[in-house]
Enzyme design. Structure first.
Site, PDB file in Angstrom:
ATOM      1  CB  SER A 406      -0.919   0.005   1.222  1.00 46.97           C
ATOM      2  OG  SER A 406      -0.157   0.108   2.416  1.00 46.97           O
ATOM      3  CG  HIS A 407      -0.107   4.618  -2.431  1.00 45.41           C
ATOM      4  ND1 HIS A 407      -1.311   5.029  -2.967  1.00 45.41           N
ATOM      5  CD2 HIS A 407       0.603   4.122  -3.474  1.00 45.41           C
ATOM      6  CE1 HIS A 407      -1.320   4.805  -4.271  1.00 45.41           C
ATOM      7  NE2 HIS A 407      -0.175   4.256  -4.605  1.00 45.41           N
ATOM      8  CB  ILE A 408       0.438   4.279   4.353  1.00 43.32           C
ATOM      9  CG1 ILE A 408       1.021   4.855   5.647  1.00 43.32           C
ATOM     10  CG2 ILE A 408      -0.166   2.902   4.587  1.00 43.32           C
ATOM     11  CD1 ILE A 408       0.011   5.088   6.734  1.00 43.32           C
ATOM     12  NE  ARG A 411       2.686   8.419   2.199  1.00 40.57           N
ATOM     13  CZ  ARG A 411       1.446   8.082   1.851  1.00 40.57           C
ATOM     14  NH1 ARG A 411       1.182   7.797   0.574  1.00 40.57           N
ATOM     15  NH2 ARG A 411       0.485   8.025   2.732  1.00 40.57           N
TER      16      ARG A 411
END
Length: 798
Positions: A406-408, A411
């Site tokens: 996932s993007h989080i 990051r």
């Protein structure tokens, strides 16, 4: 209805008044507490009388020990003050003759049945007797073939309701509800009695399961699976809008039938279903809180109810339902499954060793604008996937289950922040008790080792703080005179890395890997449109608001986004975009669809000012003024599955392994960290035909849409060296997709090994091919539709 009770019917009210007089006369207790209770009953009988009667019985059974009387009353909320507050107060304590013990026990036990018949909607014995009253007039053959089985079940239940062994009793209780269910919809004259019978059966299922918990052998999965199945069946009968529960139950049947002793893959599947089930139960609990608690607060304040009772009312209501005992069963079984599946207590998403001070929060998103001045480890109960991890945070630990890709999660790895899911509530509970204390987090295989350290070992200048990327710069782009460009004309001066990578892949990948047709609105188009006279007022407003933001008022970010959505499109933009899309073979949305398309484009532009992205740029020392937004336009591929590939395993760092996550429907549920986990598998690059499943799916919903157009953010501030910027800006589908509750019970991705191997091998091969084209690890997004693979995005893996 279980708490309201059945109420008086016929002569039952008079029986309550008459029978207390008989008890007093037969047992020589016509004065004191018994007379005060008689006066109360004569004036107004209530559910409190059940508790008083039970307290008297416990007092007698314990050898007339007054402590037993008060303990029973107090644990049900009846204090001396409450007893004395009745219109006919009870102020005395009970006093009985010792030789009346047997007679009192018999008489009060019978009297308790009468009280429960009126005040307790969940009393099974009185519910059965009421339904049988009048020569079985309610449960009769007029209700069809179900009636004989229902009578047989209820007869067994009456005879065995207190049995130590609960297996057969639980079966009969659930079978009774199943047989009763169709009758409830057809009964007329005695529907109330049948409804209370169903309520009492559901209550008995809960209390029977609670009674039997102590004797369960959790190391013997078939026994636990049996009881989970029964509780699920009962729960499906108790709630409306139960599609999610029905699918969990079907999936549980499937995995129960395929049980293999000590099989790791079987345990992974079982765990995924229970993970999903826990999410369903948690969502329902939150729904009850939202529906009931406001009314509870309103009425409680008007009635002068104590604050603790108001605050805990809905929570206690939830605990009284069968969901609570099912959750207990799952929590006790889950560690057994993890052990069989060779899983530890942690799912490490971003493997980084850190030290920091513990802080507990409910939702991580509430802190994203906060700056911590010392290295901080956040214990967050909930992760939405929309967050930017705050400055100064070195680790985020959560019971939530965000996807690894996932993007989080990307990051977190990019920012060198430790990020992990904890499956053991006891570990999280103990960590929360260390609020404000310093701990170290070390990696051991796939688990975390957390230990206390001296706070003097940490300081503001400590290396424990996450490193902020330095030397990252990007230049403001200028408008080159075109509002729309086709894929052949994509250049870094006109579009971002997403568009350029699509151009690079076209013609280079094998024909069986499909690349969607694309056009783009280039850099500078937004600024040019904003400068048009038709948008002059909006431009001035944005300029004014931006001054507040530069002064630190981030609340103005939302106002800028709203202002962008008010922009008007110049005719030249519409004309150029229509011609470019049609010449590229893409459908033009038409005059009616244009309004939706234009709003989608503006949403992408406006996402430059979403709080998450703004904070991320500031944290990375990027000049937000230089951020420019191109828009990559593609047809949506409404596939069967969507996947994300990392061609270097992000968990182990092993360059010889490809790690993939896959979901049903559109990929937003994966990259956006929707509740539940995606299915994941690892493939060796030298053995693509043997993918290994590492997690089975537990996503609650899938996103599905009709053929449409997606407008993807493509800024100059993403995919920079040492700065991924994954998911900071919005991609918008012109027509909102439909949320569909997922059914995995017949999904070949989950249950068909040959299908699984074929599809997963093909996806892994796609990743290997694209990595070879670039020469370094890739982060790839794609879709599987009718057996064909479409790659919609590729970027360097961070």
């Amino acid at each position: 209805m279980a708490f309201v009770g059945r109420g008086g019917q016929g002569d039952v009210g008079q029986r309550i008044r008459d029978e207390i007089l008989v008890i007093q006369r037969n047992n020589d207790c016509k004065t004191g507490m018994m007379e005060e209770w008689h006066q109360k009953l004569h004036n107004n009988t209530s559910p409190d009388d059940i508790i008083i009667c039970e307290a008297l019985l416990n007092y007698i059974r314990c050898g007339f020990k007054i402590d037993a009387y008060w303990q029973t009353l107090n644990c049900h909320g009846l204090s001396k003050q409450k007893l004395s507050s009745y219109d006919r107060p009870i102020v005395s304590e009970p006093r009985f003759r010792a030789d009346a013990k047997e007679s009192l026990t018999r008489d009060l036990t019978m009297y308790l049945k009468t009280l429960k018949a009126v005040h307790s909607g969940a009393d099974l014995e009185s519910a059965i007797e009421t339904c049988y009253k009048g020569h079985n007039s309610v449960i009769s053959d007029s209700f069809g073939s179900l009636s004989s089985k229902l009578r047989e079940c209820l007869t067994f239940i009456k005879a065995h309701i207190h049995d130590e062994s609960i297996n057969q009793l639980m079966e009969k209780l659930v079978d009774s509800r199943i047989e009763l269910h169709p009758v409830l919809g057809t009964a007329r004259g005695r529907a109330k009695d049948l409804l209370f019978l169903d309520i009492s059966l559901a209550s008995a299922i809960k209390t029977t399961m609670e009674r039997g918990l102590k004797d369960l052998n959790f190391s013997h999965p078939p026994e636990i699976m049996f009881f989970i199945s029964l509780l699920l069946e009962s729960l499906c009968l108790s709630v409306v809008n139960n599609e999610d529960l029905i699918y969990c139950t079907k999936d549980w049947y499937r995995v129960s039938e395929s049980y293999i002793t000590n099989d790791a893959q079987w345990a992974l599947q079982a765990k995924a279903i229970l993970d999903r089930l826990q999410l369903v139960l948690a969502e329902r609990s939150q729904t009850y809180q939202k529906k009931f608690q406001p009314s509870v607060k309103y009425l409680g304040c008007l009635l002068g109810v104590e604050k603790y009772a108001i605050d805990n009312f809905t929570e206690e209501l939830v605990r009284a339902q069968s969901e609570a005992v099912l959750s207990i069963l799952i929590n006790r079984f889950e560690p057994v499954l993890r052990k069989v599946a060779n899983l530890g207590c942690w799912q490490v998403i971003s493997p980084v060793e850190v030290c920091g001070f513990i802080t507990s929060v409910n939702e991580l998103i509430t802190l994203q604008n906060k700056v911590y001045r010392r290295p901080t480890i956040i214990i967050a109960s909930r992760i939405t996937g929309e967050e930017e991890i705050p400055v100064g945070v070195v680790a985020v630990l959560t019971p939530d289950m965000p996807d690894v890709l996932s993007h989080i999660s990307i990051r977190a790895r990019n920012n060198k922040v430790c990020f992990a899911t904890c499956f053991d509530q006891n570990i999280l509970r103990n960590l929360r008790l260390k609020e404000g204390k310093a701990v170290s987090i070390r990696l051991k295989s796939t688990n975390l080792i957390i230990g206390d350290i001296s706070s003097s070992n940490l300081s503001l200048s400590s290396s424990a703080l996450p490193s902020i990327p330095r030397g990252i710069t990007f230049k403001r782009k200028i408008f080159l005179g075109k509002y729309a460009v086709s894929v052949e004309d994509f250049t870094p001066d006109m579009v971002g890395a997403k568009s350029c990578n699509i151009k690079f892949l076209r013609g280079r990948v094998p024909s069986w890997i499909k690349i969607p047709t694309s056009v783009a609105i280039p850099f500078g188009a937004f600024e040019t449109v904003l400068s048009e006279n038709i948008n002059k007022d909006i431009a001035n407003k944005i300029s004014r608001l931006y001054k507040f933001i530069n002064g630190g008022d981030l609340s103005k970010l939302q106002e800028i986004q709203e202002a962008v959505l008010q922009m008007s499109a110049p005719l030249s933009l519409i004309y150029e975009l229509k011609n470019k899309m049609r010449s590229s073979g893409m459908p033009w949305p038409g005059d009616e669809g244009w309004n939706l398309a234009w709003r989608s484009i503006k949403k992408v532009w406006a996402s430059k000012w979403n709080e998450r992205a703004f904070i991320s740029c500031r944290k990375a020392n990027l000049n937000h003024d230089n951020l420019c937004m191109a828009v990559l336009i593609q047809e949506t591929i409404s596939g069967d599955y969507a996947f994300v590939i990392h061609t270097k395993n992000p968990l182990s760092g092993d360059n010889s392994e490809i790690y993939t996550e896959i979901v049903k429907g559109l990929g937003e549920t994966l990259v956006g960290a929707y509740p539940g986990r995606a299915m994941s598998f690892v493939t060796k690059k030298n053995n693509l035909k043997s993918p290994i499943v590492t997690c089975y799916p537990s996503k609650l919903i899938g996103l599905y849409g009709k053929p449409s157009i997606i407008f993807r953010s493509d800024s100059n501030g993403e995919d920079l060296e040492k700065y991924a910027g994954a998911g900071l800006y919005d991609s918008v589908i012109m027509n909102d997709p439909e949320k569909v509750v997922l059914d995995y019970s017949r999904d070949p991705m989950v249950g068909d090994k040959s299908f699984q191997t074929s599809v997963f091998s093909k996806i892994a091969e796609t990743g290997k091919i694209i990595e070879s084209l670039y020469g370094y690890p890739q982060d790839i997004e794609g879709v599987l539709k009718d057996g064909l693979i479409y790659v919609v995005q590729a970027r360097p893996q961070m």
